[in-house]
Design an enzyme around this catalytic site. Structure first.
Site, PDB file in Angstrom:
ATOM      1  N   GLU A 165     -18.093  -7.205   4.481  1.00 40.53           N
ATOM      2  CA  GLU A 165     -17.426  -6.338   5.445  1.00 40.53           C
ATOM      3  C   GLU A 165     -18.426  -5.271   5.837  1.00 40.53           C
ATOM      4  O   GLU A 165     -18.989  -4.606   4.954  1.00 40.53           O
ATOM      5  CB  GLU A 165     -16.217  -5.687   4.773  1.00 40.53           C
ATOM      6  N   GLU A 210     -11.714  -6.661  -2.189  1.00 41.10           N
ATOM      7  CA  GLU A 210     -11.584  -5.324  -2.781  1.00 41.10           C
ATOM      8  C   GLU A 210     -10.487  -5.275  -3.835  1.00 41.10           C
ATOM      9  O   GLU A 210      -9.637  -4.370  -3.833  1.00 41.10           O
ATOM     10  CB  GLU A 210     -11.323  -4.286  -1.682  1.00 41.10           C
TER      11      GLU A 210
HETATM   12  C1  GAL Z   1     -11.806  -2.237   3.810  1.00 42.60           C
HETATM   13  C2  GAL Z   1     -10.701  -3.258   3.613  1.00 42.60           C
HETATM   14  C3  GAL Z   1     -10.192  -3.776   4.939  1.00 42.60           C
HETATM   15  C4  GAL Z   1      -9.910  -2.612   5.848  1.00 42.60           C
HETATM   16  C5  GAL Z   1     -11.177  -1.832   6.034  1.00 42.60           C
HETATM   17  C6  GAL Z   1     -11.066  -0.678   7.008  1.00 42.60           C
HETATM   18  O1  GAL Z   1     -12.022  -1.458   2.698  1.00 42.60           O
HETATM   19  O2  GAL Z   1     -11.181  -4.348   2.870  1.00 42.60           O
HETATM   20  O3  GAL Z   1      -9.050  -4.539   4.743  1.00 42.60           O
HETATM   21  O4  GAL Z   1      -8.927  -1.853   5.261  1.00 42.60           O
HETATM   22  O5  GAL Z   1     -11.539  -1.298   4.787  1.00 42.60           O
HETATM   23  O6  GAL Z   1     -12.272   0.025   7.052  1.00 42.60           O
END
Ligand code: GAL
Length: 829
Positions: A500, A424
């Site tokens: 993710e 990100e």
């Molecule tokens: C994402 C980020 C992670 C964590 C996650 C929580 O956007 O890459 O490190 O913060 O959100 O939902």
């Protein structure tokens, strides 16, 4: 007495091959903390702490690995995102050590697997070097600073600035350290690179690139031999030698190709590891022997067939992991990582994303041995940081050095199937300028390792369409199941993944009623309901991600955020003042405001709610929705919630069922509440109209019309007993092996009492100590280093560590008022 044993064992932990010694450097350090102190005060940093003449008598004696922040205390004034723990501050470590006169001609390196952060090292008062990134491994050649036949002093300064991380980073020299001694002609540190350009069932070609240093002042000539030893038997299956020039002061690069017939291929199911033994000989004598573990496997990412390992399709069933080990903090404990991987494997997980930084070497060793795939990640930010004092400060000067160390260290692990250049990153949104940074990084990875693709985790959906996707080999989306179809349509030849997914939040064993369907409504009193429906605005329940993948097979799999709860980032209670915004109804806002006023206006939450497992590794309900999907061949069914709701008699109490079958029938006290079948893109079965009555809930699952699995949840009696379950009944007397003892509060019939929160007191006898205690309560400010712990929804944990060199039996006894006690015996060998 313990000191004497350390000295003896220091010799035992030396690995001596040819002229090379790799000596653990973890024992016998003195530690001093200044700058921001744990109690909120500040202490001025004295001058001259690096000088050999400085007396560190009175500093705290300790062994590494060491996390200075996990000792606490939790402080309400510290940020939730870093776990309310005092990680910020300056730490000094000093250690005396002796080298013999025979070492005088040798090259001596000091290796740190990781130190948090901004490490500076002095040897005998002379500056040896600096390495800012707290997650990377690094080393210094300290030969020129050393004394032989007399004492040497190494001094290490670390500086953790406040606001340097989005999660709990820990503090200190939290991974292992080594002193490496070599002859002048030797294989460079991380100096071998093994690849397998041809992999067939009857034959594999193993290509070996080696960097050989000659630190001597004269050319010397030498011979290099590579031997390959088979998995298990250790039998040498092929070997080859070659003369090298070994010119003075040069690093010589050699390339050799060996053929292995009928190779054992490395895969997730059979993670067979070969060993490359590299030997350097001069004048008939071995001057270096260097071992490299590797696997023979091929990896291809394709848009039509997905990920192919040895030409077989493999779906990525992965989780993201941060580096902390729950109550043990950031300090590396190999057994704690292994336990995490065992739990994940039971769930059907086959892949780890090392979010968002280089992992410990131990994690990769275990992934190689246990059969996990790894997305090895470099950074959470590039040039433009996310917090004031994060890696963004160092990116420009250090990114190439950091990527170099990461790739050189990790490139021989068969588990590592791709590199991730970042997560990100803000540069995603910077048009051509940002794309240029991404291309540059991809180029560095490719140059160092032409065999593995590079990915990046993107949270802007536009990155899949505006050309950013072309700056890497495989694009990773964070939380974007709704755009998979569009992406595949526009980029038909590009595999992609969910780097993710989900970010569903829950507290183990907490359920709130009425069960609300909106994802931002399951929050109450600093906990999150475990119906697995709740998530922050950018995220979703697991089901939606499954649907996205099932609709678009070009997606090669996912990495769930996260496998385990971690310290810090307790979304939705992550922002002290604004967390009221997370509450929807007026009533809840008022209740929260009252609670917040009582405790000084801030949320107490200090660890995340994202985990499929809680901070202690206890399974939340979500474990079973993933197991149902990832292990479809395993007959299983899971019911939620628990069935202890005396105050809900006659009230609607929805029941959700996860199963690897396709249908299930639910019974309450013997009466059927109906049989339900999963529809298309449906991943759970739901009975929304169940009226609570105490007794027994039974689910019977079916697959293809045949009975498949069943599960019963019953109302329990009052807490009556403690029951201990030691994870490992035998541990090694190495001072770091652990047994995780699960502590259950049960009723008179031995059933776990879901809502119990009894305080449990521990006593320990024998050759070991309580390394940490914990429970899954994200709001608890009880210390992790203690001999008592409250249960949270029926469970807590005691982590027992052996003493080095002391064998025998450890007896752990757990007591609590009005409950009968229990003991667990752990043998130390
Ligand atoms: C994402 C980020 C992670 C964590 C996650 C929580 O956007 O890459 O490190 O913060 O959100 O939902």
């Amino acid at each position: 007495m313990r000191k004497i044993q350390f000295a003896v064992l220091l010799c035992l932990s030396v690995s001596l091959f040819g002229g090379r010694e790799r000596i653990s450097f973890d024992q016998g350090w003195n530690f001093f903390r200044c700058g921001n102190m744990p109690d909120g005060t500040t202490k001025a940093e004295p001058e001259g702490l690096e000088n050999p003449s400085f007396s560190d008598d009175g500093w705290r004696e300790l062994n590494l690995p060491h996390d200075w922040a996990i000792e606490g205390p939790f402080r309400m004034d510290l940020p939730n995102r870093t776990g309310k723990l005092p990680y910020a501050g300056i730490g000094w470590y000093r250690k005396d050590f002796k080298l013999s006169k025979e070492d005088k001609h040798k090259e001596i390196y000091l290796m740190f697997d990781g130190a948090m952060s901004d490490t500076e090292v002095w040897v005998n008062g002379e500056y040896a070097g600096r390495w800012p990134y707290g997650y990377n491994s690094f080393y210094f050649n300290i030969t020129e600073h050393l004394n032989y036949g007399e004492e040497n002093v190494v001094a290490v300064r670390l500086d953790n600035k406040p606001d340097s991380s989005r999660w709990y980073p820990g503090g200190g020299i939290y991974r292992h350290t080594y002193l490496i001694k070599t002859e002048p002609v030797h294989v460079d540190i991380w100096g071998t690179f093994v690849t397998t350009p041809l992999v067939q069932t009857n034959k594999a070609i193993v290509e070996i690139k080696t960097d050989v240093n000659n630190a001597a002042g004269k050319d010397s000539g030498a011979e290099i031999t590579h031997q390959i030893a088979a998995p298990d038997s250790g039998e040498i299956v092929c070997s080859e030698s070659r003369k090298i020039k070994a010119q003075a002061g040069e690093t010589e690069k050699t390339e050799m190709s060996l053929t292995v017939t009928d190779p054992h291929l490395w895969s997730v199911e059979s993670p067979d590891l070969y060993t490359l033994i590299t030997e350097i000989r001069q004048n008939g004598e071995t001057v270096d022997k260097y071992e490299t573990k590797f696997g023979i496997r091929s990896v291809k990412f394709t848009a039509d067939e997905g990920l192919l390992i040895n030409n077989e399709p493999v779906e990525i069933k992965g989780v993201c992991l941060h580096h902390d080990l729950g109550p043990l903090g950031a300090a590396i404990h190999k057994r704690a990582i292994e336990r995490k991987l065992e739990i994940l494997q039971e769930m059907g997980c086959n892949a780890i994303r090392t979010a968002h930084n280089p992992p410990s070497p131990e994690l990769l060793e275990l992934c190689d041995e246990m059969g996990f795939l790894v997305m090895d990640e470099a950074f959470d930010c590039w040039e433009e940081g996310k917090t004031e004092n994060d890696y963004g400060r160092f990116f420009e000067e250090w990114h190439k050095k950091d990527v170099t160390n990461l790739v050189r260290r990790d490139r021989n692990h068969p588990s590592v199937i791709f590199w991730s250049s970042g997560n990100e990153v803000k540069e995603q949104r910077q048009g051509e300028e940002g794309r240029e940074v991404s291309r540059k990084l991809t180029g560095i990875f490719h140059e160092l390792d032409p065999t593995r693709p590079v990915t990046v985790g993107c949270n802007s959906w536009k990155s899949g369409f505006n050309g950013f996707q072309k700056t890497v080999d495989i694009i990773g989306f964070n939380y974007k199941p709704h755009i998979y179809g569009k992406f595949a349509e526009e980029n038909p030849n590009m595999p992609f993944l969910s780097s993710e997914s989900a970010s569903c939040v829950s507290s183990m064993g907490e359920y709130f009623f009425p069960v609300k369907q909106k994802k931002d409504q399951g929050f109450f009193q600093f906990h999150v309901s475990s119906y697995d429906l709740y998530a922050p605005s950018w995220a979703s329940r697991p089901d939606l991600e499954f649907e996205g993948q099932d609709r678009v097979p070009q997606c090669i799999g996912e990495f769930v955020w996260t496998g385990f709860d971690y310290i810090g980032e307790p979304t939705p209670y992550n922002k002290d003042k604004t967390n009221l915004l997370n509450f929807q109804s007026e009533e809840e806002k008022i209740a929260m405001q009252q609670k917040m006023d009582e405790i000084g206006g801030k949320a107490p939450s200090r660890s995340s709610y994202f985990g499929i497992m809680d901070l202690c590794g206890f399974k939340k309900d979500r474990f079973y929705i993933y197991q149902a999907r990832w292990r479809p061949e395993k007959p299983m069914v899971h019911i939620l919630p628990h069935w202890n709701w005396p105050e809900r008699k006659g009230e609607i109490t929805p029941v959700h069922v996860y199963t690897s079958g396709d249908e299930a029938e639910l019974f309450l006290n013997g009466t059927s509440l109906g049989r339900k079948k999963k529809g298309e893109y449906q991943y759970r079965l739901v009975w929304d109209e169940v009226k609570y009555q105490a007794g027994e809930l039974r689910a019977v699952a079916y697959k293809d019309g045949k009975k498949w699995a069943s599960e019963v949840v019953t109302t329990t009696n009052e807490p009556a007993k403690i029951e201990l379950e030691a994870g490992s009944k035998t541990i090694k007397a190495d001072g770091s092996d652990l047994s995780f003892v699960k502590v259950k509060i049960t009723d008179n019939l031995g059933k776990l009492v879901p809502r119990s929160d009894n305080m449990v007191y521990f006593e320990i006898e024998g050759p070991g100590e309580i390394a940490a205690v914990g429970n899954g309560d994200q709001t608890s400010h009880e210390p992790f280093q203690a001999s008592r712990r409250k249960a949270f929804n029926g469970l807590c944990l005691a982590i027992i560590r052996s003493y080095k060199g002391e064998t025998g039996e450890i007896k752990l006894t757990a007591k609590s008022r009005n409950l009968s006690s229990d003991s667990a015996v752990i043998t130390v060998e």
